[in-house]
Design a protein around this motif. Structure first.
Motif, PDB file in Angstrom:
ATOM      1  N   UNK A  23     -15.254  55.768  20.024  1.00 44.69           N
ATOM      2  CA  UNK A  23     -16.597  56.420  19.978  1.00 44.69           C
ATOM      3  C   UNK A  23     -17.735  55.411  19.136  1.00 44.69           C
ATOM      4  N   UNK A  24     -17.314  54.191  19.311  1.00 45.32           N
ATOM      5  CA  UNK A  24     -18.101  53.150  18.662  1.00 45.32           C
ATOM      6  C   UNK A  24     -19.332  52.664  19.561  1.00 45.32           C
ATOM      7  N   UNK A  25     -19.392  53.000  20.936  1.00 48.73           N
ATOM      8  CA  UNK A  25     -20.228  52.429  21.811  1.00 48.73           C
ATOM      9  C   UNK A  25     -19.746  51.394  22.627  1.00 48.73           C
ATOM     10  N   UNK A  26     -20.480  51.048  23.551  1.00 48.03           N
ATOM     11  CA  UNK A  26     -19.849  50.197  24.724  1.00 48.03           C
ATOM     12  C   UNK A  26     -20.217  48.822  24.592  1.00 48.03           C
ATOM     13  N   UNK A  27     -21.320  48.549  23.513  1.00 53.15           N
ATOM     14  CA  UNK A  27     -21.572  47.161  23.196  1.00 53.15           C
ATOM     15  C   UNK A  27     -20.428  46.094  22.484  1.00 53.15           C
ATOM     16  N   UNK A  28     -20.326  45.172  22.681  1.00 48.11           N
ATOM     17  CA  UNK A  28     -19.415  44.317  21.870  1.00 48.11           C
ATOM     18  C   UNK A  28     -19.632  44.313  20.356  1.00 48.11           C
ATOM     19  N   UNK A  29     -20.859  44.314  19.987  1.00 50.81           N
ATOM     20  CA  UNK A  29     -21.107  44.273  18.645  1.00 50.81           C
ATOM     21  C   UNK A  29     -20.647  45.369  17.632  1.00 50.81           C
ATOM     22  N   UNK A  30     -20.753  46.572  18.535  1.00 50.26           N
ATOM     23  CA  UNK A  30     -20.310  47.906  17.701  1.00 50.26           C
ATOM     24  C   UNK A  30     -18.729  47.945  17.981  1.00 50.26           C
ATOM     25  N   UNK A  31     -18.116  47.457  18.778  1.00 51.27           N
ATOM     26  CA  UNK A  31     -16.670  47.195  18.916  1.00 51.27           C
ATOM     27  C   UNK A  31     -16.129  46.408  17.945  1.00 51.27           C
ATOM     28  N   UNK A  32     -17.147  45.495  17.780  1.00 51.49           N
ATOM     29  CA  UNK A  32     -16.261  44.182  16.821  1.00 51.49           C
ATOM     30  C   UNK A  32     -16.421  45.081  15.287  1.00 51.49           C
ATOM     31  N   UNK A  33     -17.376  45.569  14.991  1.00 49.39           N
ATOM     32  CA  UNK A  33     -17.658  46.313  14.052  1.00 49.39           C
ATOM     33  C   UNK A  33     -16.670  47.572  13.559  1.00 49.39           C
ATOM     34  N   UNK A  34     -16.050  48.042  14.620  1.00 48.64           N
ATOM     35  CA  UNK A  34     -15.171  49.184  14.440  1.00 48.64           C
ATOM     36  C   UNK A  34     -13.831  48.807  14.329  1.00 48.64           C
ATOM     37  N   UNK A  35     -13.285  47.568  14.881  1.00 50.64           N
ATOM     38  CA  UNK A  35     -12.065  47.063  15.061  1.00 50.64           C
ATOM     39  C   UNK A  35     -11.238  47.111  13.666  1.00 50.64           C
ATOM     40  N   UNK A  36     -12.077  46.348  12.706  1.00 52.99           N
ATOM     41  CA  UNK A  36     -11.523  46.400  11.299  1.00 52.99           C
ATOM     42  C   UNK A  36     -11.032  47.638  10.789  1.00 52.99           C
ATOM     43  N   UNK A  37     -11.620  48.673  11.116  1.00 51.71           N
ATOM     44  CA  UNK A  37     -11.168  50.038  10.751  1.00 51.71           C
ATOM     45  C   UNK A  37      -9.412  50.267  11.032  1.00 51.71           C
ATOM     46  N   UNK A  38      -9.141  49.698  12.125  1.00 54.07           N
ATOM     47  CA  UNK A  38      -7.786  49.709  12.546  1.00 54.07           C
ATOM     48  C   UNK A  38      -6.618  49.159  11.607  1.00 54.07           C
ATOM     49  N   UNK A  39      -7.168  47.757  11.302  1.00 54.02           N
ATOM     50  CA  UNK A  39      -6.283  47.042  10.045  1.00 54.02           C
ATOM     51  C   UNK A  39      -6.284  47.859   8.698  1.00 54.02           C
ATOM     52  N   UNK A  40      -7.487  48.399   8.350  1.00 52.50           N
ATOM     53  CA  UNK A  40      -7.460  48.973   7.389  1.00 52.50           C
ATOM     54  C   UNK A  40      -6.743  50.251   7.355  1.00 52.50           C
ATOM     55  N   UNK A  41      -6.554  50.907   8.257  1.00 50.36           N
ATOM     56  CA  UNK A  41      -5.701  52.281   8.100  1.00 50.36           C
ATOM     57  C   UNK A  41      -4.155  51.767   8.323  1.00 50.36           C
ATOM     58  N   UNK A  42      -4.047  50.743   8.928  1.00 42.24           N
ATOM     59  CA  UNK A  42      -2.659  50.060   9.083  1.00 42.24           C
ATOM     60  C   UNK A  42      -2.181  49.813   7.534  1.00 42.24           C
ATOM     61  N   UNK A  43      -3.147  49.183   6.942  1.00 41.25           N
ATOM     62  CA  UNK A  43      -2.881  48.765   5.511  1.00 41.25           C
ATOM     63  C   UNK A  43      -2.429  49.828   4.449  1.00 41.25           C
ATOM     64  N   UNK A  44      -3.494  50.787   4.778  1.00 46.68           N
ATOM     65  CA  UNK A  44      -3.599  52.011   3.690  1.00 46.68           C
ATOM     66  C   UNK A  44      -2.320  52.830   3.938  1.00 46.68           C
ATOM     67  N   UNK A  45      -2.301  53.330   5.501  1.00 44.52           N
ATOM     68  CA  UNK A  45      -1.253  54.047   6.084  1.00 44.52           C
ATOM     69  C   UNK A  45       0.140  53.513   5.572  1.00 44.52           C
ATOM     70  N   UNK A  46       0.248  52.225   5.623  1.00 43.67           N
ATOM     71  CA  UNK A  46       1.510  51.454   5.400  1.00 43.67           C
ATOM     72  C   UNK A  46       2.109  51.622   3.795  1.00 43.67           C
TER      73      UNK A  46
END
Lengths: 309, 296
Positions: B159-182
Motif C-alpha cells: 500500500x506504500x505507493x508506486x514510487x521507489x522512494x515510498x517503497x524504500x521507506x516501507x521496506x524496513x518494516x519487513x525487517x522490523x517485524x521479522x526481528x520483533x516477531x522472531x
C-alpha cells in the motif's frame, strides 16, 4: 563376545533407599522367556534396564553386546511395550503406531505401511482408524504390542502384556506373541500370573524381592509351587458333607468350616478338585461358589523361601 | 516352521532414519497433536487471523484516498503507522493464550503420562527431545507472532505507493517485524516450555507460568516504576514492547512501557529464553537419568 541376546552380570538397581533388583546374573540366548514374580518383585525394573530406560546402579547389563542406557543405537533393535497404558489418546491407532515407528527410525513414507502391518498382525484391523481414547484395555494392549513390533525389532520386551485383558483376547494375544517368537524374535514377557506365562513358554525366570529365585523349566518350578498347601473355598448348602468325603484324603492338610462354606488346604490341587466334584455329584450338593484364595504368588514365594527372605 | 511371514507379515528391511534427525519426528508429532483439537491451536489461530484482518483493514482504509480526504490531518497516516505495533501487542496476547492451551503443558504432560518411555526406549537422546519440542513450539508460535506481522508488513509495503522512494521507506518494516516477531516467537515458545518442565503436572505447570507472566510481571512493572525502569523488562510483554516501540518509534504509543530501556528488554528476552531452554534440557536429562517411567 558372548552370543547372548541379553546378558546381566551382578546387576543391582536402587531407587534411593529402595532396592529394585539385587545382584542379578542371568543370560538370555533366544526364544520366549517369562519373568514371573509378584507385584513389586523387580520384573519391570529388569525390563526397563534391558530397554535402556534405567541405568543399573551396579553391575553390567548388555543387549546384543551393548549397554542400552548408554548406547542409544542398540535400542533400534528392541521393541518395548510398557506396563502402563497411557498413550497419546487423541491419536488414532494408525497415527500412534506410525509415530512410534518413525521414532524408531522407520522413514516417513514406510512408517505408515509398517504401522498398518503391525496393527493388522495384532488383530486391530477393524479399529485401525479409531482414536485410542475409546479403546478397551485389550485393544490398548494390542496397540501397545503393535508399537513394539512396528519397526521390526529383534528383541521384544513386553511388560505385563496380558494385564486386564479378557480371556478370549488373552488367548489371541498369547498366540500372536508365540508367532512373533516363531518368526525369530527373542521375547521377554513379564507377568505375575503363572498360568499366563505357562501358556506362552516353558522357560521362566522367577523373580522375588529383586532377586532371581529360580530359572529354567516351568514344570519343575510348578512342582515346587504345587507343594505349597493350596487353599480352596467351597460355598455350598452342605459343607459338612464335602468335608466328610475329603477328611480321609491324604492330600488334604486341613479343613476349616465357615458359614455355609468349607475352606480346604491341600497339597495336591488337581486331586482335590476331582474329589470335590465327586462329592458334589454323589451327594447332590448345591455349590454356589468355589474360589482359591491362593492366586497370590507372593504367598507362594514366601512359602518357597521359607518366609525368611 | 510356521512364521508370521507366512501369514503375510512383511519384515521392514529398508533404510532407517538416522538418530540425529529423529527430532523432526517429534516436531511433526507436536504439530499433529496441536491440530487435533479445535481449542488447543485452531481457536488461537483464528484469533490471530481476526487481528490480521482488522489491522490490515485499518491499514487499507488509511491508504484509501477518500478516507485520507475526509480524515483529520495526520490521522490516516498515524493509523497506518500504529497498526503494526498495536497488532504485535495483540499477537503477543494471543501467543500467551496459546501458551496456556499448549506450550506450558508440553513437557509436564509427557512426564505425567509416562510418554518419556516412548521416546527413550527408542534411539532418542534427551537433546533430540528438547530440540524437537522447542522446534515444534517455535513453528506453532511463529504462525501467530511472525506470520501475521509479516503479512501486515507485506500489506504495508503493497500500500506504500508506486514510487521507489515510498517503497524504500516501507521496506524496513519487513525487517522490523521479522526481528520483533522472531523475538516474540522465541519468548512464547521457549519460556512456557521451560515452565512446563518445572513440575511433572500439567495443571501446576500452567498455573506457575500464568502466575509468573501475569502476577510477577505486574509486580516487576510496579517496582520498576518506583525504582528502576529496567526492572520492568522482567515482564515479558513489556520487554517485547520496549523493542517494538524503539524500532517503530511511534510517539503516540509511548507510555509506561516505553520507559523500559531497549537494552534491558533485549537482555530480559535473551535471559528468559536461555534459562528456559537450559531448564528443559536439565529436567529432561534428569528424568531420563533417573528412570523415566517410575520405579516398578
Amino acid at each position: 563376545m558372548s552370543s547372548a541376546v541379553v546378558s546381566v552380570e551382578r546387576c543391582s538397581k536402587w531407587y534411593g533407599n529402595v532396592l529394585g533388583v539385587s545382584d542379578i546374573s542371568w543370560e538370555l540366548k533366544g526364544g520366549i522367556v517369562g519373568l514371573l514374580g509378584p507385584n513389586g518383585a523387580g520384573k519391570s525394573t529388569l525390563i526397563k534396564m534391558m530397554a535402556g530406560l534405567l541405568r543399573p546402579s551396579r553391575g553390567t547389563l548388555t543387549v546384543f553386546g551393548k549397554q542400552p542406557f548408554e548406547e542409544v543405537a542398540v535400542r533400534a533393535r528392541l521393541g518395548y511395550a510398557p506396563e502402563h497404558e497411557k498413550t497419546w489418546d487423541e491419536l488414532t491407532a494408525r497415527e500412534l503406531v506410525t509415530v512410534m515407528a518413525r521414532l524408531a527410525g522407520v522413514p516417513g513414507d514406510r512408517a505408515a505401511a509398517a504401522a498398518e502391518t503391525a496393527l493388522v498382525e495384532m488383530g486391530m484391523a477393524n479399529a485401525i482408524d479409531r482414536r485410542v481414547k475409546g479403546f478397551s484395555k485389550g485393544m490398548r494392549q494390542r496397540t501397545k504390542l503393535a508399537t513394539a513390533i512396528a519397526h521390526d525389532p529383534e528383541l521384544l520386551l513386553l511388560d505385563e502384556p496380558l494385564t486386564g485383558v479378557d480371556p478370549v483376547a488373552r488367548v489371541d494375544i498369547i498366540e500372536r506373541i508365540k508367532k512373533l517368537a516363531a518368526a525369530g524374535k527373542t521375547v521377554v514377557v513379564s507377568s505375575h500370573v503363572l498360568y499366563e506365562i505357562e501358556a506362552l513358554t516353558s522357560e521362566i525366570v522367577v523373580i522375588y524381592r529383586g532377586q532371581v529365585l529360580a530359572e529354567g523349566n516351568v514344570y519343575e518350578i510348578r512342582k515346587l509351587i504345587d507343594r505349597h498347601p493350596h487353599r480352596i473355598r467351597v460355598e455350598c448348602d452342605q459343607p459338612r458333607a464335602i468335608a466328610a468325603v475329603l477328611a480321609t484324603a491324604d492330600h488334604v492338610a486341613r479343613l476349616v468350616f465357615e458359614r455355609n462354606a468349607v475352606l480346604i488346604e491341600t497339597r495336591d490341587p488337581d486331586r482335590c478338585y476331582d474329589a470335590i466334584a465327586g462329592a458334589v455329584l454323589d451327594g447332590n450338593i448345591g455349590v454356589t461358589a468355589m474360589t482359591s484364595p491362593d492366586n497370590n504368588l507372593g504367598a507362594v514365594f514366601e512359602y518357597l523361601t521359607g518366609g525368611a527372605r | 516352521m510356521s512364521t508370521i511371514h507366512d501369514l503375510g507379515y512383511q519384515r521392514y528391511v529398508g533404510t532407517r532414519r538416522t538418530a540425529a534427525t529423529r527430532w523432526r519426528v517429534i516436531v511433526r508429532n507436536q504439530l499433529s497433536i496441536a491440530w487435533k483439537t479445535w481449542w488447543r491451536y485452531k481457536a488461537v489461530l483464528a484469533l490471530a487471523v481476526i487481528v490480521t484482518f482488522v489491522a490490515g483493514g485499518f491499514m487499507y482504509l488509511a491508504s484509501d484516498q477518500r478516507v485520507r480526504a475526509f480524515g483529520r490531518a495526520g490521522i490516516p497516516q498515524m493509523m497506518k503507522e500504529v497498526a503494526i505495533p498495536v497488532a504485535l501487542q495483540w499477537y503477543c496476547r494471543i501467543a500467551f493464550l496459546l501458551s496456556l492451551t499448549l506450550s506450558a503443558g508440553v513437557v509436564a504432560t509427557d512426564m505425567q503420562s509416562g510418554a518419556f518411555t516412548f521416546y527413550f526406549a527408542r534411539s532418542i537422546r534427551p537433546v533430540d527431545y528438547v530440540i524437537g519440542k522447542l522446534a515444534g513450539m517455535v513453528l506453532l508460535v511463529a504462525t501467530i507472532t511472525l506470520a501475521g506481522p509479516v503479512l501486515l508488513a507485506a500489506l504495508r509495503i503493497g500500500l506504500s505507493g508506486d514510487d521507489t522512494e515510498s517503497l524504500a521507506d516501507a521496506l524496513p518494516v519487513l525487517l522490523k517485524v521479522f526481528a520483533i516477531g522472531g523475538l516474540a516467537t522465541l519468548v512464547y515458545a521457549a519460556v512456557p516450555l521451560g515452565f512446563s518442565a518445572l513440575v511433572p503436572n500439567r495443571r501446576y505447570a500452567l498455573a506457575l507460568w500464568a502466575a509468573y507472566y501475569l502476577v510477577v510481571g505486574a509486580m516487576a512493572i510496579g517496582i520498576g516504576y518506583a525504582t528502576s525502569h529496567s526492572l520492568g523488562a522482567l515482564q515479558l510483554p513489556s520487554a517485547i514492547e520496549a523493542v517494538t516501540l524503539r524500532l517503530f518509534d511511534v510517539e503516540i504509543l509511548h507510555g509506561l512501557d516505553a520507559k523500559v530501556p531497549l537494552s534491558a528488554g533485549l537482555i530480559s528476552i535473551g535471559a528468559h529464553v536461555v534459562v528456559a531452554i537450559g531448564l528443559v534440557g536439565w529436567r529432561v536429562r534428569a528424568a531420563q537419568q533417573s528412570g523415566v517411567g517410575g520405579a516398578t
